[in-house]
Write a protein that holds these residues in place. Structure first.
Motif, PDB file in Angstrom:
ATOM      1  N   HIS A  77      17.322  -6.949  99.138  1.00 55.91           N
ATOM      2  CA  HIS A  77      17.799  -7.680  97.962  1.00 55.91           C
ATOM      3  C   HIS A  77      16.626  -8.261  97.172  1.00 55.91           C
ATOM      4  O   HIS A  77      16.621  -8.216  95.945  1.00 55.91           O
ATOM      5  CB  HIS A  77      18.756  -8.792  98.364  1.00 55.91           C
ATOM      6  CG  HIS A  77      20.102  -8.287  98.774  1.00 55.91           C
ATOM      7  ND1 HIS A  77      21.103  -9.138  99.182  1.00 55.91           N
ATOM      8  CD2 HIS A  77      20.635  -7.049  98.845  1.00 55.91           C
ATOM      9  CE1 HIS A  77      22.180  -8.440  99.483  1.00 55.91           C
ATOM     10  NE2 HIS A  77      21.910  -7.160  99.289  1.00 55.91           N
ATOM     11  N   LYS A 137      17.370 -11.041 102.981  1.00 51.54           N
ATOM     12  CA  LYS A 137      17.502  -9.594 103.100  1.00 51.54           C
ATOM     13  C   LYS A 137      16.424  -8.980 102.221  1.00 51.54           C
ATOM     14  O   LYS A 137      16.470  -9.085 100.997  1.00 51.54           O
ATOM     15  CB  LYS A 137      18.888  -9.136 102.655  1.00 51.54           C
ATOM     16  CG  LYS A 137      19.987  -9.640 103.564  1.00 51.54           C
ATOM     17  CD  LYS A 137      21.340  -9.158 103.106  1.00 51.54           C
ATOM     18  CE  LYS A 137      22.419  -9.694 104.038  1.00 51.54           C
ATOM     19  NZ  LYS A 137      23.745  -9.371 103.574  1.00 51.54           N
ATOM     20  N   HIS A 183      18.884 -16.490 105.516  1.00 54.23           N
ATOM     21  CA  HIS A 183      19.062 -15.139 106.056  1.00 54.23           C
ATOM     22  C   HIS A 183      18.617 -14.134 104.999  1.00 54.23           C
ATOM     23  O   HIS A 183      19.434 -13.418 104.426  1.00 54.23           O
ATOM     24  CB  HIS A 183      20.527 -14.891 106.450  1.00 54.23           C
ATOM     25  CG  HIS A 183      21.033 -15.837 107.471  1.00 54.23           C
ATOM     26  ND1 HIS A 183      21.689 -17.004 107.169  1.00 54.23           N
ATOM     27  CD2 HIS A 183      20.951 -15.800 108.826  1.00 54.23           C
ATOM     28  CE1 HIS A 183      22.010 -17.647 108.277  1.00 54.23           C
ATOM     29  NE2 HIS A 183      21.561 -16.947 109.293  1.00 54.23           N
TER      30      HIS A 183
END
Length: 79
Positions: free
Chosen positions: A16, A13, A11
């Motif tokens: 980030h 991001k 997952h």
């Protein structure tokens, strides 16, 4: 200042990842998991960042360090 960014490979991001890249570009140090232990990483083209890792690890500048390449073709840039 320490900052913790959890990056889950299932997952991702983008913000980030972008922040980690910014830290590297700014001469910062990151911690990342490897097969056996956590590693310290920096932009190896930034002498100040490499020296920071040497200080963190209390490692002599005379002792070689390893680095990670994206692929085998990338090695020719450094060897």
């Amino acid at each position: 200042m320490a900052e913790i960014l959890s990056i889950d490979p299932e997952h991702l991001k983008g913000r980030h990842i972008a922040r980690a890249v910014d830290v590297l570009k700014e001469g910062g140090v990151i911690i990342y998991p490897s097969d056996t232990i956590y590693g310290l990483g920096c932009d190896i083209t930034r002498k100040d960042a490499v020296e920071r890792i040497q200080r963190i690890k209390r490692r002599s500048a005379k002792k070689p360090m390893s680095f990670v390449c994206a692929d085998l073709a990338n090695i020719s840039s450094y060897a």
